[in-house]
Design a protein around this motif. Structure first.
Motif, short mmCIF file in Angstrom:
data_model
loop_
_atom_site.label_atom_id
_atom_site.label_comp_id
_atom_site.label_asym_id
_atom_site.label_seq_id
_atom_site.Cartn_x
_atom_site.Cartn_y
_atom_site.Cartn_z
N MET A 23 49.24 -60.21 53.81
CA MET A 23 49.42 -59.19 52.80
C MET A 23 50.80 -59.31 52.18
O MET A 23 51.75 -59.70 52.83
N LYS A 24 50.89 -58.89 50.96
CA LYS A 24 52.17 -58.89 50.27
C LYS A 24 52.99 -57.67 50.68
O LYS A 24 52.46 -56.67 51.14
N VAL A 25 54.30 -57.78 50.47
CA VAL A 25 55.21 -56.69 50.81
C VAL A 25 54.82 -55.42 50.07
O VAL A 25 54.82 -54.32 50.65
N GLU A 26 54.45 -55.55 48.81
CA GLU A 26 54.08 -54.37 48.01
C GLU A 26 52.85 -53.69 48.57
O GLU A 26 52.77 -52.46 48.61
N GLU A 27 51.88 -54.48 49.03
CA GLU A 27 50.65 -53.92 49.59
C GLU A 27 50.93 -53.21 50.90
O GLU A 27 50.39 -52.13 51.17
#
Length: 72
Positions: A1-5
């Motif tokens: 997962m991305k940091v934003e997610e």
């Protein structure tokens, strides 16, 4: 997962928190991991400590407490 997610997941699960508090919690957990604490997730060792800390918090494996709202 991305940091934003991951950050969005934490904010969804903890509506009383803000991004600053998340950053403090990630920094503290990262420090613990770098000083020998074992991860609560089973992931490859090639992952950065800060990313691992964020994932642990997003999954609810690390409880964040101690923040108090001060009313003015």
């Amino acid at each position: 997962m991305k940091v934003e997610e991951l950050t969005a997941k934490i904010l969804d699960n903890n509506p009383n928190m803000d991004r600053y508090q998340i950053a403090l919690a990630v920094a503290k957990r990262t420090d613990q991991l770098l000083n020998g604490a074992t991860s609560k997730l089973s992931v490859s060792k090639n992952i950065k400590a800060a990313d691992l800390a964020l994932m642990e918090i997003a999954e609810g494996l690390i409880i964040i407490k101690g923040f108090v709202d001060i009313e003015k």
